[in-house]
Design an enzyme around this catalytic site. Sequence first.
Site, short mmCIF file in Angstrom:
data_model
loop_
_atom_site.label_atom_id
_atom_site.label_comp_id
_atom_site.label_asym_id
_atom_site.label_seq_id
_atom_site.Cartn_x
_atom_site.Cartn_y
_atom_site.Cartn_z
N ASP A 175 -2.89 -13.63 -11.32
CA ASP A 175 -2.01 -13.17 -12.18
C ASP A 175 -1.51 -14.43 -12.86
O ASP A 175 -1.85 -15.47 -12.89
CB ASP A 175 -0.93 -12.34 -11.38
CG ASP A 175 -0.19 -13.35 -10.08
OD1 ASP A 175 0.17 -14.58 -10.49
OD2 ASP A 175 -0.33 -13.01 -9.07
N PRO A 176 -0.68 -14.06 -13.75
CA PRO A 176 -0.03 -15.13 -14.82
C PRO A 176 0.46 -16.40 -14.02
O PRO A 176 0.42 -17.46 -14.71
CB PRO A 176 1.26 -14.42 -15.48
CG PRO A 176 0.94 -12.92 -15.42
CD PRO A 176 0.19 -12.74 -14.07
N GLU A 223 -5.03 -10.20 -15.43
CA GLU A 223 -3.87 -10.68 -16.12
C GLU A 223 -3.82 -12.28 -16.61
O GLU A 223 -3.18 -12.94 -15.89
CB GLU A 223 -2.43 -10.50 -15.26
CG GLU A 223 -2.19 -9.03 -14.91
CD GLU A 223 -0.98 -8.72 -14.37
OE1 GLU A 223 -0.56 -7.69 -14.43
OE2 GLU A 223 -0.58 -9.74 -13.22
N THR A 266 -0.88 -9.11 -19.23
CA THR A 266 0.65 -8.53 -18.87
C THR A 266 1.70 -9.35 -19.67
O THR A 266 1.31 -9.56 -20.87
CB THR A 266 0.77 -9.13 -17.34
OG1 THR A 266 1.89 -8.55 -17.11
CG2 THR A 266 0.92 -10.42 -17.17
N GLU A 325 -2.46 -0.93 -15.66
CA GLU A 325 -1.44 -1.11 -14.46
C GLU A 325 0.07 -0.22 -14.95
O GLU A 325 0.59 -0.79 -15.90
CB GLU A 325 -1.25 -2.27 -13.95
CG GLU A 325 -2.36 -2.72 -13.31
CD GLU A 325 -2.09 -4.25 -12.66
OE1 GLU A 325 -0.93 -4.52 -12.37
OE2 GLU A 325 -3.06 -4.87 -12.24
N ASP A 334 12.16 1.62 2.92
CA ASP A 334 11.09 0.69 3.30
C ASP A 334 10.09 1.03 4.60
O ASP A 334 10.81 1.37 5.30
CB ASP A 334 11.62 -0.77 3.57
CG ASP A 334 10.71 -1.89 4.12
OD1 ASP A 334 9.45 -1.81 3.80
OD2 ASP A 334 11.01 -2.76 4.91
N ASP A 336 7.55 -0.12 5.79
CA ASP A 336 6.79 -0.76 7.20
C ASP A 336 7.37 -2.15 7.51
O ASP A 336 6.96 -2.79 8.28
CB ASP A 336 5.47 -1.19 6.60
CG ASP A 336 5.21 -2.30 5.30
OD1 ASP A 336 6.55 -2.80 4.87
OD2 ASP A 336 4.46 -2.77 4.97
N ASN A 340 10.56 -3.96 0.01
CA ASN A 340 9.93 -3.52 -0.96
C ASN A 340 10.03 -4.27 -2.38
O ASN A 340 11.09 -5.12 -2.60
CB ASN A 340 10.35 -2.22 -1.32
CG ASN A 340 10.12 -1.07 -0.46
OD1 ASN A 340 9.23 -1.40 0.19
ND2 ASN A 340 11.01 -0.12 -0.29
N ASP A 417 2.32 -19.53 -1.79
CA ASP A 417 2.73 -18.02 -1.65
C ASP A 417 2.41 -17.43 -0.21
O ASP A 417 3.10 -17.33 0.50
CB ASP A 417 2.43 -17.41 -2.66
CG ASP A 417 3.29 -17.14 -4.05
OD1 ASP A 417 4.57 -16.88 -3.87
OD2 ASP A 417 2.88 -17.78 -4.97
N ASP A 428 4.84 0.43 -0.58
CA ASP A 428 4.60 1.72 -0.03
C ASP A 428 5.41 2.76 -0.32
O ASP A 428 5.02 3.96 -0.45
CB ASP A 428 4.75 1.36 1.44
CG ASP A 428 5.80 0.79 1.85
OD1 ASP A 428 6.91 0.93 1.50
OD2 ASP A 428 5.76 -0.22 2.82
#
Length: 454
Positions: A175-176, A223, A266, A325, A334, A336, A340, A417, A428
């Site tokens: 991603d970016p 992206e 993106t 996307e 939430d 799980d 979120n 990360d 979800d």
Amino acid sequence: MKGKRVCSLIMTAGLMLGVLNGCNSNVESANADTEASVQETPVAMESVEAGDNSSEVASENEVKEPEVETWKTAIDGLPDDFIFGMDASSLLVEEKSGVKYYDFDGNEQDPLKTFADSGINYIRLRVWNDPYDENGNGYGGGNNDLPTAIELGKRATEYGMRVMIDFHYSDFWADPKRQHAPKAWEGMSVEEKSSALYDFTKDSLTKLFDAGVDVGMIQIGNEINYGMSGETRLENVIELLKSGSKAIREVSEDYGKDIDIVVHYTRITAKADVLTLVEKLVNAELDFDMIGMSYYPFWDGGMDNMSRVLELIQERYGKKAFLAETSYCYTTEDGDGSGNSLTEKDLVDGYPASPEGQATILHDICQYVNNVGGIGMFYWEGAWIPVGPASADNSAIWEQYGSGWASSYASDYDPEDAAVYYGGCSWDNQAFFDFEGHPLESINVFNYMRNGAE
């Protein structure tokens, strides 16, 4: 979308790319309405003028037709080949984690069939080069290697849907904010990396075709605004893109297939930057057909700007344009226990966190895309639902099967990360199935956009 997006946004409570990265963050939950209401307004029209001796009634009772919600109406002028796409990259690991999906009658059913029945005509599948550590443990986020794409692609093909392959040219999320080179390409020169990318693309596409997957579109990178496969200089990125494009054209010719080559960007709010990138691709004579843009209405501004970017790409550079996307939530709960990406504070005005709100914003997005000649859109991960309740510790399942955004095994490859935020799914509440796998009414929006409510 991108694991980074998922994670970062959540951990800041609020993909920079935190969407797909599904980091653990505390978010408030709210109950969402699950059904849209239709109001009937009977209007009595009886009246007799004063002093009128006749017994005749001016008019009989008239009843207005029930109002039809906007999302249940057909989009005028929608082409037959308009793409209603769905990214289903995490589906296989969801199933391996014990998740079950159902039809509207409560019978267990392949969600790909549910998608096909709802009007989806394209399935998007990401491909990572080698999403495993030295011991064969998966990085998570779907463990999206080529065999996974082949298995899901065959199933999509069986239900009559075409497939778009999304090559990240990385071993994990691209991603970016991050564009890590695959482990096997580390230390390579640009020329060596280009050769490796060519070989990987050609080998992968050959295996997809040999397996009978109906591939119609291929993304060369995900992206890639600020780099790809560890390269940040645009001229180097273009060299890599040319290698991927060359491989696709050669295999397509060998198999007699017509494959559209897509470059994916993106940051659609930075209109001038995006258009400059496309212009440089064209000036460098890159062989490609389409530009796919990420557009999340809760992060990426209004639909006027989004559609204008798509329009200018087509007008100025002669390339087809679409949304690679997009998504929206049907609840802020939430599912799980992992937080979120889209929470109450991110909701777009006029679009509540409900199945009706989810369907309405998607209908409006597609209306804007079609109005400027865009060829379609792909919804991001509509089947990525919880593998266990929010009250349970689901970490063992995420780790074993890769059904969370990242596992701890990705820590060495993605130390910034995954090493810090690995965990479950942050998406979800944006699926088209509830937390138990039952389809939402909003999934019918795709058929409604084409045919209207019958």
